[in-house]
Design an enzyme around this catalytic site. Structure first.
Site: not given
Ligand code: GUN
Length: 282
Positions: A50, A94, A117
């Site tokens: 990211k 996350q 998200d």
């Molecule tokens: N863990 C697995 N996929 C994701 C996602 O798209 N966003 C976040 N924040 N955590 C994740």
């Protein structure tokens, strides 16, 4: 292989290029804060990618790597501080969080206008009624892929395997809004194989290597593999037995290089949307 490969990597690169161009036209750089709690190695990899994506798109980014012992209050305090920051447009926590932390309460604490998200109940509600501010990243990325390859879900039978809040449920909603007839399958679905085999568009988001065999793929169908598993050899793979499915499908996504890069690109797109919102730009 009969099927056309859906190249998520190339499409994601194109999408990020467009995001970068739009970001450059803004008075202030979009800013993304990523919070990682604990030391899950897979999460660590995602967070690092990211950061790279933000650099590519010309965004400002901040990363918070907190120890697994972080308390609920410390995490909520950080989220609240970021909620109040003018230079931060998007906040991503996350998942999964380490045991002992209340994921629901943390997601609720994120300002919905910074919820890139699309996990906050406000944004999930907007998505459900068909007026989303943000696109949920993985399902949104799948819809972009279908659009790019001229695959219209309208009138098609769409079967989604997996009912998670992150992928399965929002995927079903997006396909429904695109006028697909949607069947959402899960671990308690008795006739999952037959339902999968009836799909014009099959989306698998279970996380089980070898789940989708040739017998579950309809001739000429579109197969989208959302999973990121590791096989016995430690190699990255999806839910779909790729070679045998590709022999029957008309379109198929690879793993890696399919849905994964699109998820990341959609996060950048959502951060741009948030930045425009905060800067009053259309
Ligand atoms: N863990 C697995 N996929 C994701 C996602 O798209 N966003 C976040 N924040 N955590 C994740």
């Amino acid at each position: 292989m009969a099927a056309t490969l859906i190249d998520g990597k190339a499409l994601a690169a194109k999408l990020k290029q467009n995001v970068r161009e739009s970001a450059e036209a803004l008075p202030r750089k979009p800013g993304l804060a990523v919070i990682l709690v604990g030391d899950d190695p897979a999460s660590r990899v995602y967070v690092t990618s990211k950061r790279k994506d933000c650099e590519e798109c010309g965004f400002y980014s901040e990363e918070y790597a907190l120890p697994a012992e972080t308390t609920q209050k410390q995490l909520l305090d950080l989220v609240n501080e970021l909620n109040g920051r003018e230079d931060i447009d998007g906040i991503l926590v996350q998942l999964p969080l380490p045991k002992g932390l209340d994921e629901r309460e943390v997601l609720l604490a994120i300002n919905p206008a910074k919820d890139v998200d699309c996990f906050h109940p406000y944004n999930v509600g907007q998505l459900t009624i068909g007026t989303p501010v943000f696109q949920p990243c993985t399902p949104g990325g799948v819809m972009e892929m279908l659009r790019e390859y001229g695959i219209d879900p309208a009138g098609k039978r769409c079967v989604v395997l997996g009912r998670s809040n992150i992928v399965g449920k929002p995927m079903a909603l997006l396909l429904l809004h695109a006028h697909g007839t949607v069947v959402l399958c899960h671990s308690k679905t008795p006739d999952l194989k037959e339902l999968a085999a009836s799909a014009d568009i099959l989306v698998s988001a279970v996380g089980k290597t070898g789940l989708v065999t040739a017998g579950m793929v309809k001739e000429g169908s579109v197969v989208i593999d959302v999973a990121m598993n590791r096989n016995e050899a430690g190699k990255l793979c999806g839910d779909v037995c790729f070679e045998e499915a590709a022999a029957k499908a008309s379109y198929i996504t690879p793993v890696p290089g399919g849905v994964g890069p699109m998820t990341r690109a959609m996060l950048m797109k959502n951060t741009l949307t948030a930045a425009k919102l905060h800067q009053g730009v259309e």
